[in-house]
Scaffold this motif. Sequence first.
Motif, PDB file in Angstrom:
ATOM      1  N   SER A  33       0.848  -1.198   0.000  1.00  0.00           N
ATOM      2  CA  SER A  33       0.000   0.000   0.000  1.00  0.00           C
ATOM      3  C   SER A  33       0.881   1.245   0.000  1.00  0.00           C
ATOM      4  CB  SER A  33      -0.907   0.024   1.231  1.00  0.00           C
ATOM      5  OG  SER A  33      -0.133   0.227   2.401  1.00  0.00           O
ATOM      6  N   LEU A  34       0.292   2.361  -0.370  1.00  0.00           N
ATOM      7  CA  LEU A  34       1.036   3.618  -0.349  1.00  0.00           C
ATOM      8  C   LEU A  34       1.428   4.009   1.070  1.00  0.00           C
ATOM      9  CD1 LEU A  34      -0.883   5.701  -3.025  1.00  0.00           C
ATOM     10  CD2 LEU A  34       1.431   4.779  -3.195  1.00  0.00           C
ATOM     11  N   SER A  35       0.542   3.767   2.042  1.00  0.00           N
ATOM     12  CA  SER A  35       0.884   4.126   3.419  1.00  0.00           C
ATOM     13  C   SER A  35       2.051   3.282   3.920  1.00  0.00           C
ATOM     14  CB  SER A  35      -0.322   3.986   4.344  1.00  0.00           C
ATOM     15  OG  SER A  35      -0.807   2.669   4.335  1.00  0.00           O
ATOM     16  N   GLU A  36       2.072   2.011   3.574  1.00  0.00           N
ATOM     17  CA  GLU A  36       3.207   1.154   3.934  1.00  0.00           C
ATOM     18  C   GLU A  36       4.474   1.631   3.221  1.00  0.00           C
ATOM     19  OE1 GLU A  36       4.495  -3.562   3.708  1.00  0.00           O
ATOM     20  OE2 GLU A  36       2.510  -2.963   3.019  1.00  0.00           O
ATOM     21  N   ARG A  95      10.318   6.569   4.688  1.00  0.00           N
ATOM     22  CA  ARG A  95      10.802   7.379   5.815  1.00  0.00           C
ATOM     23  C   ARG A  95      11.979   6.692   6.508  1.00  0.00           C
ATOM     24  NH1 ARG A  95       4.885   8.405   7.033  1.00  0.00           N
ATOM     25  NH2 ARG A  95       4.581  10.569   6.398  1.00  0.00           N
ATOM     26  N   ALA A  96      11.939   5.382   6.571  1.00  0.00           N
ATOM     27  CA  ALA A  96      12.998   4.629   7.245  1.00  0.00           C
ATOM     28  C   ALA A  96      14.231   4.439   6.371  1.00  0.00           C
ATOM     29  CB  ALA A  96      12.472   3.259   7.671  1.00  0.00           C
ATOM     30  N   GLN A  97      14.034   4.345   5.052  1.00  0.00           N
ATOM     31  CA  GLN A  97      15.128   4.067   4.124  1.00  0.00           C
ATOM     32  C   GLN A  97      14.920   4.848   2.841  1.00  0.00           C
ATOM     33  OE1 GLN A  97      16.103  -0.029   3.417  1.00  0.00           O
ATOM     34  NE2 GLN A  97      15.038  -0.662   5.238  1.00  0.00           N
ATOM     35  N   PRO A  98      15.263   6.127   2.800  1.00  0.00           N
ATOM     36  CA  PRO A  98      15.065   6.907   1.581  1.00  0.00           C
ATOM     37  C   PRO A  98      15.749   6.254   0.379  1.00  0.00           C
ATOM     38  CG  PRO A  98      15.686   8.326   3.391  1.00  0.00           C
ATOM     39  CD  PRO A  98      15.866   6.911   3.861  1.00  0.00           C
ATOM     40  N   LEU A  99      15.045   6.238  -0.722  1.00  0.00           N
ATOM     41  CA  LEU A  99      15.559   5.682  -1.960  1.00  0.00           C
ATOM     42  C   LEU A  99      14.766   6.228  -3.122  1.00  0.00           C
ATOM     43  CD1 LEU A  99      13.191   3.381  -2.536  1.00  0.00           C
ATOM     44  CD2 LEU A  99      14.557   2.129  -0.889  1.00  0.00           C
ATOM     45  N   VAL A 100      15.186   5.921  -4.318  1.00  0.00           N
ATOM     46  CA  VAL A 100      14.461   6.355  -5.509  1.00  0.00           C
ATOM     47  C   VAL A 100      13.289   5.425  -5.731  1.00  0.00           C
ATOM     48  CG1 VAL A 100      14.601   6.698  -7.992  1.00  0.00           C
ATOM     49  CG2 VAL A 100      16.518   7.347  -6.527  1.00  0.00           C
ATOM     50  N   VAL A 101      12.140   5.998  -6.042  1.00  0.00           N
ATOM     51  CA  VAL A 101      10.932   5.208  -6.222  1.00  0.00           C
ATOM     52  C   VAL A 101      10.354   5.465  -7.601  1.00  0.00           C
ATOM     53  CG1 VAL A 101       8.602   4.793  -5.352  1.00  0.00           C
ATOM     54  CG2 VAL A 101      10.420   5.414  -3.760  1.00  0.00           C
ATOM     55  N   ALA A 102       9.972   4.418  -8.274  1.00  0.00           N
ATOM     56  CA  ALA A 102       9.252   4.524  -9.543  1.00  0.00           C
ATOM     57  C   ALA A 102       8.064   3.594  -9.442  1.00  0.00           C
ATOM     58  CB  ALA A 102      10.142   4.120 -10.708  1.00  0.00           C
ATOM     59  N   GLY A 103       6.946   3.999 -10.001  1.00  0.00           N
ATOM     60  CA  GLY A 103       5.790   3.129  -9.875  1.00  0.00           C
ATOM     61  C   GLY A 103       4.749   3.382 -10.923  1.00  0.00           C
ATOM     62  N   CYS A 104       3.847   2.457 -10.997  1.00  0.00           N
ATOM     63  CA  CYS A 104       2.684   2.548 -11.875  1.00  0.00           C
ATOM     64  C   CYS A 104       1.460   2.497 -10.972  1.00  0.00           C
ATOM     65  CB  CYS A 104       2.649   1.368 -12.843  1.00  0.00           C
ATOM     66  SG  CYS A 104       4.090   1.288 -13.894  1.00  0.00           S
ATOM     67  N   PHE A 105       0.596   3.469 -11.112  1.00  0.00           N
ATOM     68  CA  PHE A 105      -0.572   3.542 -10.263  1.00  0.00           C
ATOM     69  C   PHE A 105      -1.830   3.646 -11.109  1.00  0.00           C
ATOM     70  CE2 PHE A 105       3.014   5.071  -7.855  1.00  0.00           C
ATOM     71  CZ  PHE A 105       2.847   4.437  -6.642  1.00  0.00           C
ATOM     72  N   GLU A 141       4.100  13.940  -3.262  1.00  0.00           N
ATOM     73  CA  GLU A 141       4.291  15.179  -2.496  1.00  0.00           C
ATOM     74  C   GLU A 141       5.265  14.948  -1.342  1.00  0.00           C
ATOM     75  OE1 GLU A 141       1.624  18.101   0.302  1.00  0.00           O
ATOM     76  OE2 GLU A 141       0.658  17.140  -1.405  1.00  0.00           O
ATOM     77  N   PHE A 142       5.112  13.845  -0.639  1.00  0.00           N
ATOM     78  CA  PHE A 142       6.014  13.541   0.463  1.00  0.00           C
ATOM     79  C   PHE A 142       7.451  13.374  -0.043  1.00  0.00           C
ATOM     80  CE2 PHE A 142       8.390  10.408   2.895  1.00  0.00           C
ATOM     81  CZ  PHE A 142       8.412  11.012   4.143  1.00  0.00           C
ATOM     82  N   VAL A 143       7.635  12.613  -1.125  1.00  0.00           N
ATOM     83  CA  VAL A 143       8.975  12.375  -1.671  1.00  0.00           C
ATOM     84  C   VAL A 143       9.605  13.697  -2.100  1.00  0.00           C
ATOM     85  CG1 VAL A 143      10.254  11.291  -3.574  1.00  0.00           C
ATOM     86  CG2 VAL A 143       8.499   9.999  -2.346  1.00  0.00           C
ATOM     87  N   ARG A 144       8.832  14.565  -2.741  1.00  0.00           N
ATOM     88  CA  ARG A 144       9.359  15.869  -3.138  1.00  0.00           C
ATOM     89  C   ARG A 144       9.761  16.707  -1.935  1.00  0.00           C
ATOM     90  NH1 ARG A 144       5.132  17.265  -7.958  1.00  0.00           N
ATOM     91  NH2 ARG A 144       6.225  16.102  -9.570  1.00  0.00           N
ATOM     92  N   ASP A 145       8.939  16.689  -0.904  1.00  0.00           N
ATOM     93  CA  ASP A 145       9.282  17.439   0.313  1.00  0.00           C
ATOM     94  C   ASP A 145      10.551  16.919   0.946  1.00  0.00           C
ATOM     95  OD1 ASP A 145       7.010  18.981   0.003  1.00  0.00           O
ATOM     96  OD2 ASP A 145       5.839  17.926   1.541  1.00  0.00           O
ATOM     97  N   GLU A 146      10.711  15.617   0.985  1.00  0.00           N
ATOM     98  CA  GLU A 146      11.903  15.000   1.562  1.00  0.00           C
ATOM     99  C   GLU A 146      13.145  15.345   0.751  1.00  0.00           C
ATOM    100  OE1 GLU A 146      12.347  13.041   4.498  1.00  0.00           O
ATOM    101  OE2 GLU A 146      10.457  14.071   4.828  1.00  0.00           O
ATOM    102  N   ALA A 147      12.973  15.445  -0.577  1.00  0.00           N
ATOM    103  CA  ALA A 147      14.105  15.745  -1.461  1.00  0.00           C
ATOM    104  C   ALA A 147      14.415  17.236  -1.493  1.00  0.00           C
ATOM    105  CB  ALA A 147      13.807  15.240  -2.874  1.00  0.00           C
TER     106      ALA A 147
END
Length: 80
Positions: free
Chosen positions: A42-45, A51-61, A72-78
Amino acid sequence: MGALIEDKADQRVLVIDDNKESRRAICEVLSDLGFEVSACGSLSEGLRFFRAQPLVVAGCFESEAEVAPFVEFVRDEAGD
């Protein structure tokens, strides 16, 4: 394509998919290509994992609306 995969072989990938079979298949392919793969159902998971292990994420939704909070969260973190 081989050189591209070799360049990425040490990269971690996070797969987020609520379909267990799709998630398993994607993880298997990426793992076979040499990626270190983590998976969330899930997105929440996925957010907790990120949050525990920042990394690059790519996905299909399914829709843009369901991924917007994650992006939005990933952009804020970056800092973007």
